[in-house]
Design a protein around this motif. Structure first.
Motif, mmCIF file in Angstrom:
data_model
loop_
_atom_site.group_PDB
_atom_site.id
_atom_site.type_symbol
_atom_site.label_atom_id
_atom_site.label_comp_id
_atom_site.label_asym_id
_atom_site.label_seq_id
_atom_site.Cartn_x
_atom_site.Cartn_y
_atom_site.Cartn_z
ATOM 1 N N LEU A 1 0.743 -1.397 -0.097
ATOM 2 C CA LEU A 1 0.028 0.124 -0.004
ATOM 3 C C LEU A 1 0.717 1.121 0.055
ATOM 4 O O LEU A 1 2.095 1.290 0.589
ATOM 5 C CB LEU A 1 -0.898 -0.090 1.235
ATOM 6 N N THR A 2 0.417 2.158 -0.803
ATOM 7 C CA THR A 2 1.091 3.703 -0.899
ATOM 8 C C THR A 2 -0.199 4.650 -0.094
ATOM 9 O O THR A 2 -1.282 4.645 -0.553
ATOM 10 C CB THR A 2 1.548 3.963 -2.234
ATOM 11 N N LEU A 3 0.374 5.295 1.044
ATOM 12 C CA LEU A 3 -0.428 6.361 1.687
ATOM 13 C C LEU A 3 -0.217 7.634 1.313
ATOM 14 O O LEU A 3 1.116 7.816 1.680
ATOM 15 C CB LEU A 3 -0.631 6.200 3.040
ATOM 16 N N THR A 4 -0.948 8.442 0.846
ATOM 17 C CA THR A 4 -0.675 10.040 0.829
ATOM 18 C C THR A 4 -1.312 10.846 1.740
ATOM 19 O O THR A 4 -2.573 10.771 1.815
ATOM 20 C CB THR A 4 -0.969 10.494 -0.586
ATOM 21 N N PRO A 5 -0.546 11.533 2.806
ATOM 22 C CA PRO A 5 -1.461 11.968 3.845
ATOM 23 C C PRO A 5 -1.973 13.457 3.237
ATOM 24 O O PRO A 5 -1.274 14.239 2.379
ATOM 25 C CB PRO A 5 -0.256 12.254 4.828
ATOM 26 N N VAL A 6 -3.271 13.747 3.483
ATOM 27 C CA VAL A 6 -3.943 15.179 2.826
ATOM 28 C C VAL A 6 -4.440 15.813 4.215
ATOM 29 O O VAL A 6 -4.861 14.981 5.115
ATOM 30 C CB VAL A 6 -4.879 14.704 1.978
ATOM 31 N N PRO A 7 -4.114 17.038 4.331
ATOM 32 C CA PRO A 7 -4.540 17.788 5.555
ATOM 33 C C PRO A 7 -5.966 18.018 5.567
ATOM 34 O O PRO A 7 -6.540 18.209 4.328
ATOM 35 C CB PRO A 7 -3.886 19.175 5.305
ATOM 36 N N LEU A 8 -6.546 18.019 6.714
ATOM 37 C CA LEU A 8 -8.039 18.089 6.882
ATOM 38 C C LEU A 8 -8.177 19.359 7.984
ATOM 39 O O LEU A 8 -7.454 19.924 8.381
ATOM 40 C CB LEU A 8 -8.497 16.972 7.531
ATOM 41 N N ILE A 9 -9.564 19.645 8.139
ATOM 42 C CA ILE A 9 -9.933 20.964 8.884
ATOM 43 C C ILE A 9 -10.419 20.442 10.318
ATOM 44 O O ILE A 9 -11.362 19.722 10.256
ATOM 45 C CB ILE A 9 -10.685 21.664 8.073
ATOM 46 N N HIS A 10 -9.601 20.586 11.197
ATOM 47 C CA HIS A 10 -9.910 20.098 12.657
ATOM 48 C C HIS A 10 -9.160 20.834 13.674
ATOM 49 O O HIS A 10 -8.288 22.020 13.307
ATOM 50 C CB HIS A 10 -9.453 18.570 12.625
ATOM 51 N N SER A 11 -9.433 20.657 14.791
ATOM 52 C CA SER A 11 -8.786 21.545 15.974
ATOM 53 C C SER A 11 -7.614 21.079 16.355
ATOM 54 O O SER A 11 -6.919 21.846 17.064
ATOM 55 C CB SER A 11 -9.856 21.292 17.267
ATOM 56 N N LYS A 12 -7.085 19.896 15.817
ATOM 57 C CA LYS A 12 -5.824 19.559 16.112
ATOM 58 C C LYS A 12 -5.230 19.103 14.626
ATOM 59 O O LYS A 12 -5.933 18.681 13.806
ATOM 60 C CB LYS A 12 -5.693 18.433 16.981
ATOM 61 N N VAL A 13 -4.056 19.286 14.441
ATOM 62 C CA VAL A 13 -3.293 18.970 13.166
ATOM 63 C C VAL A 13 -3.685 17.612 12.988
ATOM 64 O O VAL A 13 -3.470 16.629 13.667
ATOM 65 C CB VAL A 13 -1.780 18.969 13.151
ATOM 66 N N THR A 14 -4.432 17.519 11.581
ATOM 67 C CA THR A 14 -5.061 16.029 11.222
ATOM 68 C C THR A 14 -4.943 15.728 9.891
ATOM 69 O O THR A 14 -4.877 16.513 8.839
ATOM 70 C CB THR A 14 -6.610 16.337 11.556
ATOM 71 N N PHE A 15 -4.544 14.394 9.416
ATOM 72 C CA PHE A 15 -4.377 13.974 8.327
ATOM 73 C C PHE A 15 -5.576 12.964 8.119
ATOM 74 O O PHE A 15 -5.898 12.123 8.566
ATOM 75 C CB PHE A 15 -3.121 13.342 7.828
ATOM 76 N N GLY A 16 -5.936 13.250 6.702
ATOM 77 C CA GLY A 16 -6.619 11.951 6.087
ATOM 78 C C GLY A 16 -5.750 11.372 5.107
ATOM 79 O O GLY A 16 -4.653 11.872 4.898
ATOM 80 N N TYR A 17 -6.099 9.997 4.664
ATOM 81 C CA TYR A 17 -5.129 9.384 3.606
ATOM 82 C C TYR A 17 -5.833 8.978 2.453
ATOM 83 O O TYR A 17 -6.927 8.212 2.438
ATOM 84 C CB TYR A 17 -4.525 8.096 4.513
ATOM 85 N N ALA A 18 -4.950 9.074 1.524
ATOM 86 C CA ALA A 18 -5.189 8.417 -0.065
ATOM 87 C C ALA A 18 -4.646 7.245 0.008
ATOM 88 O O ALA A 18 -3.254 7.411 -0.052
ATOM 89 C CB ALA A 18 -4.857 9.629 -1.066
ATOM 90 N N ILE A 19 -5.143 6.113 -0.107
ATOM 91 C CA ILE A 19 -4.549 4.824 0.075
ATOM 92 C C ILE A 19 -4.761 4.157 -1.357
ATOM 93 O O ILE A 19 -5.887 3.822 -1.741
ATOM 94 C CB ILE A 19 -5.054 4.217 1.087
ATOM 95 N N GLU A 20 -3.593 3.752 -1.825
ATOM 96 C CA GLU A 20 -3.535 2.900 -3.074
ATOM 97 C C GLU A 20 -2.783 1.692 -3.328
ATOM 98 O O GLU A 20 -1.693 1.572 -2.470
ATOM 99 C CB GLU A 20 -2.935 3.862 -4.230
ATOM 100 N N SER A 21 -3.450 0.329 -3.679
ATOM 101 C CA SER A 21 -2.849 -0.811 -3.483
ATOM 102 C C SER A 21 -1.918 -0.856 -4.804
ATOM 103 O O SER A 21 -2.038 -0.002 -5.643
ATOM 104 C CB SER A 21 -3.749 -1.920 -3.493
ATOM 105 N N SER A 22 -1.201 -2.131 -4.689
ATOM 106 C CA SER A 22 -0.324 -2.247 -5.832
ATOM 107 C C SER A 22 -0.956 -2.502 -7.272
ATOM 108 O O SER A 22 -0.341 -2.377 -8.334
ATOM 109 C CB SER A 22 0.702 -3.412 -5.574
ATOM 110 N N ASN A 23 -2.202 -2.885 -7.168
ATOM 111 C CA ASN A 23 -3.026 -3.115 -8.452
ATOM 112 C C ASN A 23 -3.918 -2.133 -8.825
ATOM 113 O O ASN A 23 -4.766 -2.090 -9.477
ATOM 114 C CB ASN A 23 -3.870 -4.611 -8.193
ATOM 115 N N GLY A 24 -3.754 -0.800 -7.846
ATOM 116 C CA GLY A 24 -4.310 0.437 -8.569
ATOM 117 C C GLY A 24 -5.731 0.848 -7.864
ATOM 118 O O GLY A 24 -6.396 1.689 -8.194
ATOM 119 N N ILE A 25 -6.035 -0.011 -6.851
ATOM 120 C CA ILE A 25 -7.220 0.535 -6.145
ATOM 121 C C ILE A 25 -7.088 1.546 -5.285
ATOM 122 O O ILE A 25 -6.074 1.681 -4.475
ATOM 123 C CB ILE A 25 -7.925 -1.012 -5.374
#
Length: 258
Positions: free
Chosen positions: A131-155
């Motif tokens: 898996l490859t995870l790309t952290p993306v910033p979110l809007i919250h009261s504490k520094v917060t990341f969401g994650y864009a997660i991609e599998s080796s077969n492109g999901i």
């Protein structure tokens, strides 16, 4: 890619201590409707990643070596409290990735035990097994990341909690990324001025903008459950995630449904 919704609750969970609303009473009568701290297990091939660590029984749920990493969205207690017991274990250290929060939570940094903390950088991908995870910033009261997660077969699967809407760059990234699946914070019923978390209206607006093939709402409070029971409202764009739900995510054909 398999997504396991281990917990789908907002802080306090469902049933909420002392509350006698219709949603809390239903959860006391039927375990199916209980909501524990928001977290998910992502599996692809032999890779297993735990997203958030608010469940307090992690040391019982997982055996040593079963997790390739724990990835945190942020350091609020309901997303990290399971680490406080887990850290006193023995054996191989467990990689824990999260946003660059210098405060963390309590003394986790000072006494990490078997936990090996790593700070991520927004929009810089990290590979963990298949898996490859790309952290993306979110809007919250504490520094917060969401994650864009991609599998080796492109999901592609995006996990976005806790947040109120999306920062413009995150919204653009995810819209251009075209996720096959999206799990999104939806803590409250419609509100005139939502704070710190999506309400029903804001969450559906995010889904319409990002336009994933499938979507699930998570980080759900007892007030949203009660509102859904009262109105009977559902969305054709998103399913309501429940604790224990498992989804085998694939690149869908035309007109996919949640």
């Amino acid at each position: 890619m398999r997504i396991n919704f281990l917990g789908t609750g907002a802080a306090g969970g469902v049933p909420l201590f002392g509350c006698t609303c219709v949603a809390c009473e239903r959860a006391r009568l039927d375990q199916v409707f209980v909501r524990r701290p928001c977290s998910a297990l992502i599996e692809s091939g032999n890779t297993r990643i735990l997203l958030d660590a608010g469940l307090t029984d992690l040391h019982e749920r997982f055996k040593p070596g079963e997790l390739d990493a724990i990835v945190l969205t942020h350091f609020h207690p309901d997303h990290v409290q399971g680490l406080f017991h887990l850290r006193w274990g023995v054996g191989t250290r467990i990689p824990v990735y999260g946003p660059p929060d210098s405060e963390g939570c309590a003394d986790l940094y000072k006494h990490p035990g078997v936990l090996d903390f790593h700070a991520l950088t927004k929009f810089e991908p990290v590979s963990i097994g298949a898996l490859t995870l790309t952290p993306v910033p979110l809007i919250h009261s504490k520094v917060t990341f969401g994650y864009a997660i991609e599998s080796s077969n492109g999901i592609r699967f995006a996990y976005l909690t806790d947040t109120l809407g999306l920062p413009p760059r995150t919204e653009t990234f995810l819209t251009d990324w075209h996720p096959h699946g999206l799990a999104l914070d939806c803590s409250f019923p419609p509100q005139s001025e939502p704070k710190n978390h999506n309400d029903w209206t804001t969450a559906l607006a995010v889904i319409d903008k990002v336009n994933p093939e499938r979507a699930w709402l998570t980080h759900i409070s007892h007030t949203l459950d009660a509102w859904l029971l009262g109105t009977g409202e559902l969305s054709s764009r998103a399913a309501i995630a429940m604790d224990g739900d498992q989804v085998d995510l694939q690149a869908s054909s035309k007109n996919p449904k949640p």
